[in-house]
Design a protein around this motif. Structure first.
Motif, PDB file in Angstrom:
ATOM      1  N   LYS A   1      -4.675  -2.116  -4.657  1.00 11.90           N
ATOM      2  CA  LYS A   1      -4.800  -0.663  -4.479  1.00 11.90           C
ATOM      3  C   LYS A   1      -6.174  -0.240  -3.983  1.00 11.90           C
TER       4      LYS A   1
ATOM      5  N   GLU B   1      -3.475  -6.055  -9.262  1.00  6.20           N
ATOM      6  CA  GLU B   1      -3.033  -4.679  -8.986  1.00  6.20           C
ATOM      7  C   GLU B   1      -4.203  -3.809  -8.543  1.00  6.20           C
TER       8      GLU B   1
ATOM      9  N   ALA C   1       0.833  -1.210   0.000  1.00  2.00           N
ATOM     10  CA  ALA C   1       0.000   0.000   0.000  1.00  2.00           C
ATOM     11  C   ALA C   1       0.866   1.257   0.000  1.00  2.00           C
ATOM     12  N   GLU C   2       0.471   2.232  -0.811  1.00  2.00           N
ATOM     13  CA  GLU C   2       1.178   3.507  -0.882  1.00  2.00           C
ATOM     14  C   GLU C   2       0.664   4.445   0.205  1.00  2.00           C
TER      15      GLU C   2
ATOM     16  N   ASN D   1      -3.126   5.534   1.595  1.00  2.00           N
ATOM     17  CA  ASN D   1      -4.054   4.414   1.458  1.00  2.00           C
ATOM     18  C   ASN D   1      -3.985   3.524   2.701  1.00  2.00           C
TER      19      ASN D   1
END
Length: 627
Positions: free
Chosen positions: A105, A101, A60-61, A64
């Motif tokens: 996300k 993907e 996770a970026e 997020n």
């Protein structure tokens, strides 16, 4: 007969490959999530008051969510929490759901680390607040801690005072939250240690964060927290940076098992759960040793670490008798052995009249011990047949052989567990009447006034169900004699390590012993024991002894049994009743590798257990005698 609140159950899954691997091989990236569901369902026997699960997404970026949790109360909690997750998945297209993907996300519970928990209250506290896992939040990923466990700590007051001494002010007083905050405090220190180290290396900004996430050592956190706890536990946790751990108490009281291959590393409270879920053999699975932790870092590298030196050999015997799934290879044989070993005592109780004795069991956990009991009687009858034939002074005729060989052990399903008492019925007489019909019988299963009835259960705790239901309904069959058999010894003491057992005064063995003391003019022993218990609490905790054992010493097991029958016999019942209990020696013979027997002997493995049983007797005595 009287269901105790089970120990809790834990389940952990660490995926060791990228999600794309599972999508390609198994057709879904939800492989880990699905396996967690199976592991929890296979341990449903360990918790029906609530359930929860958690997940960490390592990819996770920032901005997020990366740590997910879902909890629910009630017997259907597992279905509810997984249903909530699946509901979100149902809102998107099949193409999006199959896109790893996109899932990583956008979807909750798309991650590499999973943890599940099934709860029975060990403290009497209820509500979603007390349902595991517990979550400690922070903007630093590595400082986020999610914790669950099968445990009950006996010195939580000491840990609470330590937290206050550090300047903290915990919001909730419970062993779960105090453990979370205590461990969270040490995790903060571990993160800060890495922060300083990163600065010394000349790192800045995001590079410091990456350094911390890759270098957190959960072993350091465990070594600076867990030695302070007294209790039985399997503690499991996840951090936001991707650390996973499971640790077992140094006495080995509570159980944990694990398995690893090149795809997964998994942990569960029971061995058959892993066997069934992953198609494994018994010997594929490892038992987590007392005082050790299984630690998996962010990279998926695992290690077994000795956190605390082993402090005893006290694996819980009651796990084997009652709580764990009987489908385990070793537990199945142990429960059969418990039943088989009672053959001699039962023969004596029925005056060796096997021809007029019917054998049965109390559903459902005593069924395996029942098979063992039958096996013991089949061997006994076969020996009798051989002896009769050998002692004949002539060659037996066909009729004589038929008469001998046709003797058999008569077993029937006499008792049926019919309904569960509904709590919406509150009026006393109606409630009691309904409780008396929890069990039903098979009418015509024995010959009235001729056949003895031997019926086995795994344990006798309060005796309430015996008095209000079992004996009444069995009496309606008019057996010549009823023999109630317990595959465990007399339960004399509460548990303080994860099983919600009653107070001392609720145990029928304790109540019967108190009555014997009064009748025999030895009631002063109660006061003496009270003062001894108070004196024990003044000692350093490592020197305390269980003074409550003194009250049982004047009487034999049979004397206590007879008093229990007198107290538990329903009014108007005329059928003779006898109790047969497993002996302590028999327990140890049948279950040699699980020596934790404090329920029966009062030999608590930890100072906290000894302190609490002394305090329990003080509470009882002061409530009765208004001290």
């Amino acid at each position: 007969m009287e269901p105790l609140k089970h120990e809790c159950g834990v389940a952990m899954v660490r995926l060791l490959k990228p999600l794309e691997y599972y999508q390609q091989k198994y057709g879904t990236w939800m492989y880990g999530l699905n396996k967690l569901y199976l592991m929890m369902e296979k341990q449903h026997n360990r918790g029906q008051e609530g359930a929860g699960m958690a997940c960490v997404n390592l990819e996770a970026e920032p901005g997020n969510e990366y740590m997910f949790r879902e909890r629910a109360e009630g017997a259907n909690a597992i279905t509810e929490i997984f249903g909530t997750v699946q509901k979100r998945f149902a809102e998107i297209s099949k193409e999006q759901l199959a896109d790893v993907e996109f899932a990583r996300k956008n979807l909750p519970f798309a991650g590499e680390l999973y943890m599940g928990h099934l709860r029975y209250s060990t403290t009497g506290k209820k509500g979603i607040t007390y349902v595991h896992p517990f979550l400690r939040r922070n903007n630093w990923r590595a400082k986020n801690l999610c914790l669950c466990g099968n445990f009950n700590m006996t010195n939580i007051d000491e840990i609470f005072e330590r937290l206050i001494g550090m300047g903290q002010s915990p919001r909730i007083y419970s062993d779960s939250y105090i453990t979370l905050e205590y461990m969270g405090h040490r995790l903060d220190r571990e993160v800060e240690r890495n922060f300083v180290d990163a600065q010394k290396r000349g790192l800045k900004g995001r590079d410091i964060t990456n350094y911390i996430d890759n270098n957190v050592k959960m072993g350091n956190v465990l070594k600076t927290t867990m030695p302070d706890f007294d209790g039985g536990y399997v503690m499991c946790g996840l951090t936001g940076s991707g650390e996973m751990f499971a640790m077992r108490d140094p006495w080995g009281i509570r159980p944990a098992f694990w398995y690893k291959n090149d795809e997964i590393l998994v942990v569960a409270s029971e061995r058959p759960v892993l066997q069934t879920t992953f198609g494994l053999q018994c010997d594929d699975i490892n038992e987590l040793e007392p005082g050790c932790a299984l630690v998996v870092n962010k990279k998926g590298e695992d290690s077994l670490e000795r956190i605390i030196e082993q402090r005893g050999d006290s694996k819980c015997s009651f796990e084997r008798i009652y709580f764990s799934r009987g489908s385990d290879r070793d537990i199945y044989q142990e429960r059969k052995k418990l039943g088989e070993q009672l053959t001699g005592s039962i023969l004596k109780a029925v005056d060796y009249d096997t021809e007029h004795t019917v054998f049965s069991f109390i559903p459902n956990t005593a069924e395996v011990a029942f098979y063992g009991m039958l096996g013991g009687f089949k061997r006994y009858l076969n020996d009798q047949k051989i002896e009769r034939i050998q002692n004949m002074d002539h060659i037996p005729s066909k009729e004589e052989l038929q008469e001998i060989l046709h003797q058999y052990v008569r077993s029937e399903k006499v008792a049926w567990k019919d309904i569960k008492l509904r709590t919406f019925i509150t009026e006393g007489n109606s409630r009691n009447d309904l409780a008396s019909h929890v069990y039903d019988v098979t009418y015509g299963s024995l010959q009235p006034y001729v056949d003895n009835l031997v019926i086995i259960d795994d344990s006798i705790v309060r005796g309430t169900t015996l008095k209000e239901s079992i004996l009444k309904i069995l009496d309606s069959l008019h057996p010549k004699k009823i023999v109630i058999v317990s595959s465990s010894p007399q339960i004399r003491y509460p548990d303080y390590y994860g099983i919600d057992m009653p107070r001392l005064e609720e145990f029928c063995v304790f109540r019967a012993t108190v009555e014997l003391l009064k009748e025999s003019g030895k009631e002063n022993l109660l006061e003496e024991t009270y003062h001894k218990c108070k004196a024990e609490l003044e000692k350093p905790k490592t020197e305390m002894q269980n003074a409550v054992r003194d009250i049982y010493r004047p009487f034999t097991v049979d004397e206590i049994n007879n008093k229990m029958i007198e107290m538990l016999r329903p009014e108007g019942m005329k059928t003779p009743v006898e109790l047969v209990f497993q002996s302590i020696e028999g327990l140890h013979t049948a279950i040699p590798n699980h020596k934790g027997d404090w329920y029966f002997t009062g030999n608590y493995p930890t100072p906290g257990g000894t302190r609490l049983v002394n305090q329990s007797f003080i509470n009882y005595y002061e409530s009765v005698y208004n001290r």
